[in-house]
Scaffold this motif. Sequence first.
Motif, PDB file in Angstrom:
ATOM      1  N   ARG A 240      70.885 -81.725  -5.911  1.00 46.06           N
ATOM      2  CA  ARG A 240      71.741 -80.724  -5.491  1.00 46.06           C
ATOM      3  C   ARG A 240      71.742 -79.583  -6.270  1.00 46.06           C
ATOM      4  N   ALA A 241      71.553 -79.711  -7.577  1.00 43.75           N
ATOM      5  CA  ALA A 241      71.617 -78.258  -8.272  1.00 43.75           C
ATOM      6  C   ALA A 241      70.334 -77.673  -8.156  1.00 43.75           C
ATOM      7  N   ARG A 242      69.090 -78.333  -8.018  1.00 43.14           N
ATOM      8  CA  ARG A 242      67.989 -77.430  -7.677  1.00 43.14           C
ATOM      9  C   ARG A 242      67.945 -76.739  -6.481  1.00 43.14           C
ATOM     10  N   GLU A 243      68.483 -77.378  -5.406  1.00 43.85           N
ATOM     11  CA  GLU A 243      68.937 -76.876  -4.064  1.00 43.85           C
ATOM     12  C   GLU A 243      69.672 -75.433  -4.231  1.00 43.85           C
ATOM     13  N   ALA A 244      70.678 -75.727  -5.045  1.00 43.92           N
ATOM     14  CA  ALA A 244      71.702 -74.630  -4.845  1.00 43.92           C
ATOM     15  C   ALA A 244      71.034 -73.294  -5.842  1.00 43.92           C
ATOM     16  N   LEU A 245      70.212 -73.814  -6.976  1.00 40.90           N
ATOM     17  CA  LEU A 245      69.427 -72.615  -7.444  1.00 40.90           C
ATOM     18  C   LEU A 245      68.486 -71.940  -7.021  1.00 40.90           C
ATOM     19  N   ALA A 246      67.954 -72.698  -6.131  1.00 40.83           N
ATOM     20  CA  ALA A 246      66.749 -72.114  -5.216  1.00 40.83           C
ATOM     21  C   ALA A 246      67.577 -70.888  -4.247  1.00 40.83           C
ATOM     22  N   LYS A 247      68.619 -71.578  -3.586  1.00 40.30           N
ATOM     23  CA  LYS A 247      69.440 -70.682  -2.552  1.00 40.30           C
ATOM     24  C   LYS A 247      69.884 -69.306  -3.614  1.00 40.30           C
ATOM     25  N   ALA A 248      70.474 -69.610  -4.763  1.00 35.68           N
ATOM     26  CA  ALA A 248      70.991 -68.574  -5.625  1.00 35.68           C
ATOM     27  C   ALA A 248      69.701 -67.480  -5.878  1.00 35.68           C
ATOM     28  N   ALA A 249      68.617 -68.055  -6.293  1.00 30.12           N
ATOM     29  CA  ALA A 249      67.436 -67.245  -6.587  1.00 30.12           C
ATOM     30  C   ALA A 249      67.069 -66.530  -5.331  1.00 30.12           C
TER      31      ALA A 249
ATOM     32  N   PRO B 224      79.335 -70.023   2.552  1.00 31.65           N
ATOM     33  CA  PRO B 224      79.081 -68.867   1.993  1.00 31.65           C
ATOM     34  C   PRO B 224      78.269 -68.145   2.656  1.00 31.65           C
ATOM     35  N   THR B 225      77.733 -68.368   3.858  1.00 35.60           N
ATOM     36  CA  THR B 225      76.878 -67.564   4.885  1.00 35.60           C
ATOM     37  C   THR B 225      77.199 -66.404   4.955  1.00 35.60           C
ATOM     38  N   PRO B 226      78.370 -65.856   5.314  1.00 42.11           N
ATOM     39  CA  PRO B 226      78.657 -64.639   5.818  1.00 42.11           C
ATOM     40  C   PRO B 226      78.813 -63.662   4.560  1.00 42.11           C
ATOM     41  N   LEU B 227      78.741 -64.148   3.390  1.00 42.44           N
ATOM     42  CA  LEU B 227      78.938 -63.256   2.250  1.00 42.44           C
ATOM     43  C   LEU B 227      77.726 -62.571   1.900  1.00 42.44           C
ATOM     44  N   PRO B 228      77.820 -61.159   1.464  1.00 44.23           N
ATOM     45  CA  PRO B 228      76.580 -60.643   1.064  1.00 44.23           C
ATOM     46  C   PRO B 228      75.739 -61.138  -0.142  1.00 44.23           C
ATOM     47  N   PRO B 229      74.643 -60.604  -0.326  1.00 48.74           N
ATOM     48  CA  PRO B 229      73.592 -61.485  -1.152  1.00 48.74           C
ATOM     49  C   PRO B 229      74.211 -61.888  -2.543  1.00 48.74           C
ATOM     50  N   ALA B 230      74.855 -60.789  -3.135  1.00 54.95           N
ATOM     51  CA  ALA B 230      75.376 -61.044  -4.477  1.00 54.95           C
ATOM     52  C   ALA B 230      76.408 -62.201  -4.675  1.00 54.95           C
ATOM     53  N   ALA B 231      77.290 -61.805  -3.876  1.00 55.59           N
ATOM     54  CA  ALA B 231      78.456 -62.975  -3.678  1.00 55.59           C
ATOM     55  C   ALA B 231      77.872 -64.382  -3.269  1.00 55.59           C
ATOM     56  N   ARG B 232      76.966 -64.605  -2.207  1.00 57.53           N
ATOM     57  CA  ARG B 232      76.324 -65.469  -2.226  1.00 57.53           C
ATOM     58  C   ARG B 232      75.457 -66.356  -3.360  1.00 57.53           C
ATOM     59  N   ALA B 233      75.065 -65.521  -4.151  1.00 56.75           N
ATOM     60  CA  ALA B 233      74.491 -66.150  -5.440  1.00 56.75           C
ATOM     61  C   ALA B 233      75.423 -66.636  -6.337  1.00 56.75           C
ATOM     62  N   ALA B 234      76.598 -65.847  -6.437  1.00 57.44           N
ATOM     63  CA  ALA B 234      77.619 -66.307  -7.353  1.00 57.44           C
ATOM     64  C   ALA B 234      78.074 -67.557  -6.831  1.00 57.44           C
ATOM     65  N   HIS B 235      78.475 -67.845  -5.557  1.00 61.65           N
ATOM     66  CA  HIS B 235      78.666 -69.258  -5.134  1.00 61.65           C
ATOM     67  C   HIS B 235      77.801 -70.147  -5.413  1.00 61.65           C
TER      68      HIS B 235
ATOM     69  N   VAL C 176      88.289 -62.208  -1.700  1.00 55.22           N
ATOM     70  CA  VAL C 176      88.713 -63.530  -1.576  1.00 55.22           C
ATOM     71  C   VAL C 176      87.770 -64.749  -2.136  1.00 55.22           C
ATOM     72  N   ALA C 177      86.322 -64.383  -1.728  1.00 57.09           N
ATOM     73  CA  ALA C 177      85.456 -65.452  -1.947  1.00 57.09           C
ATOM     74  C   ALA C 177      85.252 -65.214  -3.383  1.00 57.09           C
ATOM     75  N   HIS C 178      85.160 -64.085  -3.753  1.00 59.03           N
ATOM     76  CA  HIS C 178      84.909 -63.673  -5.263  1.00 59.03           C
ATOM     77  C   HIS C 178      85.976 -64.329  -5.999  1.00 59.03           C
ATOM     78  N   ALA C 179      87.126 -64.210  -5.770  1.00 60.99           N
ATOM     79  CA  ALA C 179      88.440 -64.792  -6.496  1.00 60.99           C
ATOM     80  C   ALA C 179      88.115 -66.347  -6.725  1.00 60.99           C
ATOM     81  N   GLY C 180      87.570 -66.814  -5.484  1.00 56.95           N
ATOM     82  CA  GLY C 180      87.555 -68.276  -5.411  1.00 56.95           C
ATOM     83  C   GLY C 180      86.401 -68.821  -6.636  1.00 56.95           C
ATOM     84  N   ASN C 181      85.267 -67.886  -6.503  1.00 56.76           N
ATOM     85  CA  ASN C 181      84.113 -68.119  -7.511  1.00 56.76           C
ATOM     86  C   ASN C 181      84.537 -68.367  -8.903  1.00 56.76           C
ATOM     87  N   LEU C 182      85.459 -67.347  -9.231  1.00 61.05           N
ATOM     88  CA  LEU C 182      86.008 -67.056 -10.481  1.00 61.05           C
ATOM     89  C   LEU C 182      87.007 -68.511 -10.813  1.00 61.05           C
TER      90      LEU C 182
END
Length: 404
Positions: free
Chosen positions: A164-173, A137-148, A108-114
């Motif tokens: 905000r973009a840099r903060e999100a990219l740091a979490k994605a990394a 996104p905290t309960p998601l596994p790492p790959a789905a969390r990175a996509a979010h 469901v989270a993956h569909a939302g990301n798409l």
Amino acid sequence: MDSLITAAARALAVGDALGALNRVALRDDPPALALRGIAMAQLGDLDRAKALLKSAARAFGPREAMARARCVLAEAEIALVSRDLAWSEKALASARATLEAHGDHLNVAHAGNLQVRRLVLLGRLDEAERLLAGFDPTPLPPAARAAHELVTAGIAIRRLHTARAREALAKAAAAAHAANIPALTAEVGEIARALAAPAARLIARGEERPLLLAEVEQLFETDVLVVDAGRNVVRQGKTIVPLTSRPVLFALARALAEAWPADAPRADLLSRAFGARHADESHRARLRVEIGRLRAELAGLAEINATDDGFALKPLAGEVVVLAPLLEDPDAAVLAFLADGESWSSSALALALGTSPRTVQRSLQALASAGKVQSVGQGRARRWMTPPPGFPTTLLLPGPFPGS
């Protein structure tokens, strides 16, 4: 579920497509077909992947709604990667509802990301933010969390919220590192490098310099009068005067801003606004009319005063600058979308740019004539992309000279 299917699914979850194929490549049952389709998608054979996923969706029985929904989800991701933006939005929403009803929260989270990624590509940022609102996104596994976090960063970049973009990219990394998927890590790194690269040119007092996206954001928060040549608007703080549909007025505003604090000669204004090489009385009369219209549009932001040689812009507060794109090309918007390295259809580009397919086709033909883009396929299957970088030749590698 048998052990081979489980092992193949685990291999795909960490990006090991070949490992998955080693386990299910010779099987034609529905779960194996679906996994083979996902593996082929990860390897880049999108046509084969779509065919396998369609076969799997047809083969699943009527009681296997969740499995069919997962196939639809995979098809939607392939459509997004291949920039098929006309792919059915309703089908994805229906698949997401089915997965939610069966408690498959990860997909469901993956569909939302798409859904959000598609909306960002189409420039529908308000809808994208509504879909993301309140999602944890905290309960998601790492790959789905990175996509979010990547879609969050994408929206922040389009909104010019660089912090905000840099903060999100740091979490994605961090999430991509935990997922240990090289392709995901590379995608995060590519977006981070793009964010650190110049995004525009600043022209002020006769000088020009590149500007980072963060500097553009800071510029918009000052009282500087900005003539924005990327969006064809004049802005000061939160006040924005759109001139997108009035190209003559915008050309005059830009010429006056580039000349500031001096005045702009009449000959220069006539050339920039009307393309006139020789000024006669009718041109001067038309210039006075257009300057009067521009003066009315900029009332409250700046005055335009007549001088002996032409006209001068006088802001009511702050300085005057021009914010210009890095590439001044009438087809720059098409090139910007093609710069993501994906292959686009002309209809998808038209959807993303909000213009007609015929306009996009003319731009693509002009760019192709200039060698800036190339196409593959014919008819409805034709896709456009930027040319790949050339490969170094072995002909002049160091070695013994002939006869030595």
